[in-house]
Write an enzyme that holds these catalytic residues in place. Structure first.
Site, PDB file in Angstrom:
ATOM      1  N   ARG A  66       0.818  -1.194  -0.388  1.00 48.26           N
ATOM      2  CA  ARG A  66      -0.015  -0.103  -0.035  1.00 48.26           C
ATOM      3  C   ARG A  66       0.882   1.148   0.134  1.00 48.26           C
ATOM      4  NH1 ARG A  66       0.766   2.270   4.912  1.00 48.26           N
ATOM      5  NH2 ARG A  66       1.144   0.791   6.523  1.00 48.26           N
ATOM      6  N   GLY A  67       0.353   2.305  -0.109  1.00 51.71           N
ATOM      7  CA  GLY A  67       0.931   3.555   0.038  1.00 51.71           C
ATOM      8  C   GLY A  67       1.101   3.983   1.349  1.00 51.71           C
ATOM      9  N   THR A  71       1.896   2.198  10.211  1.00 53.65           N
ATOM     10  CA  THR A  71       0.836   2.351  11.041  1.00 53.65           C
ATOM     11  C   THR A  71       0.435   1.369  11.679  1.00 53.65           C
ATOM     12  OG1 THR A  71      -1.607   3.405  10.955  1.00 53.65           O
ATOM     13  CG2 THR A  71      -1.055   1.657   9.380  1.00 53.65           C
ATOM     14  N   ALA A 160      -6.846   6.189   9.747  1.00 51.01           N
ATOM     15  CA  ALA A 160      -5.668   6.237   9.008  1.00 51.01           C
ATOM     16  C   ALA A 160      -6.103   5.639   7.695  1.00 51.01           C
ATOM     17  CB  ALA A 160      -4.591   5.596   9.582  1.00 51.01           C
ATOM     18  N   LEU A 161      -5.567   6.109   6.487  1.00 45.38           N
ATOM     19  CA  LEU A 161      -5.922   5.425   5.067  1.00 45.38           C
ATOM     20  C   LEU A 161      -4.462   5.237   4.311  1.00 45.38           C
ATOM     21  CD1 LEU A 161      -8.935   6.951   2.961  1.00 45.38           C
ATOM     22  CD2 LEU A 161      -6.497   6.464   1.915  1.00 45.38           C
ATOM     23  N   ALA A 175      -8.627   2.605   8.502  1.00 48.27           N
ATOM     24  CA  ALA A 175      -9.046   2.281   9.815  1.00 48.27           C
ATOM     25  C   ALA A 175      -9.297   3.186  10.760  1.00 48.27           C
ATOM     26  CB  ALA A 175      -7.477   1.660  10.343  1.00 48.27           C
ATOM     27  N   CYS A 191       2.315   7.047  10.571  1.00 51.44           N
ATOM     28  CA  CYS A 191       2.108   7.874   8.965  1.00 51.44           C
ATOM     29  C   CYS A 191       3.333   8.548   8.837  1.00 51.44           C
ATOM     30  CB  CYS A 191       0.911   8.533   8.798  1.00 51.44           C
ATOM     31  SG  CYS A 191      -0.517   7.372   9.290  1.00 51.44           S
TER      32      CYS A 191
END
Length: 227
Positions: A66-67, A71, A160-161, A175, A191
């Protein structure tokens, strides 16, 4: 959209299942939304720097595609994995991220909390001094303003994404912190930001169960991710 409430599941096999679902899907494969929580784990994004993991202790670290940076996932956090064919949905990645964030903002509003975006820092934040305040943030995304370093003064990160798009199809997701042990966040730069405070709903005075928040968030995501 095929909604699946997975409950408590280990991170690594769930990650592998998302990859398999995405690799094997065809033009006719239905979109899906997986809702779960994980045992304690740190996950690193593709650009993740090792020096953002300060003292992991006995919590495992999983490298992902993922980017984003590092986290934490743990019990008491609702994790949502939308598996969406963006080409079929008819919108691009930037709007996809906006729609996910909007679903989180609407979920927080359901509990009387105001979620905020911060320019240059995906995810959702709340004012620590007044989580119910509707006053716009000076550091919110604004047209014609770009390039500034994110300013987290007075804010706590509550969601968080991190996403991945492969062949126009998404996996990973968002999340939302509900009622967690937040101590593991102190062992990382969340992050990639030193000193960024992480909060959950219980910390800001919202008494809500994991199941209730999972239900509200899944409904908001289903609504906002529609074509």
């Amino acid at each position: 959209m095929d909604l699946r409430i997975l409950g408590r599941v280990d991170y690594a096999p769930t990650y592998a299942a998302m990859q398999d679902y995405t690799a094997e899907r065809t033009a006719g494969t239905p979109d899906a939304l997986w809702i779960c929580e994980h045992a304690p784990v740190y996950t690193q994004g593709l650009a993740g720097k090792a020096d953002h993991v300060l003292a992991p202790g006995d919590i495992p670290i999983v490298a992902t595609d993922r980017g984003g940076q590092v986290t934490y996932h743990g019990p008491g956090q609702v994790v949502a994995y939308p598996l969406i064919d963006l080409k079929r949905a008819g919108y691009f990645v930037k709007e996809y991220v906006y729609r996910i964030e909007e679903a989180v903002i609407r979920t927080l509003a359901h509990y009387g909390v105001t979620g905020h975006r911060v320019a240059g820092a995906p995810g959702i934040y709340v004012r620590l001094d007044d989580p119910r305040s509707h006053a716009p943030l000076p550091q919110r995304p604004q047209k014609g303003v770009s390039g500034a370093e994110p300013d987290f003064a007075g804010l706590g990160k509550i969601a968080a994404l991190g996403i991945k798009v492969s062949r126009n199809c998404t996996y990973h997701g968002v999340a939302l912190n509900v009622a967690m042990d937040l101590e593991p966040y102190s062992r990382i730069n969340p992050c990639g930001y030193s000193g960024l405070q992480s909060v959950d709903l219980s910390t800001i005075g919202v008494d809500a169960s994991w199941a209730d928040v999972a239900h509200v968030l899944s409904h908001k995501l289903q609504t906002h991710l529609q074509p």
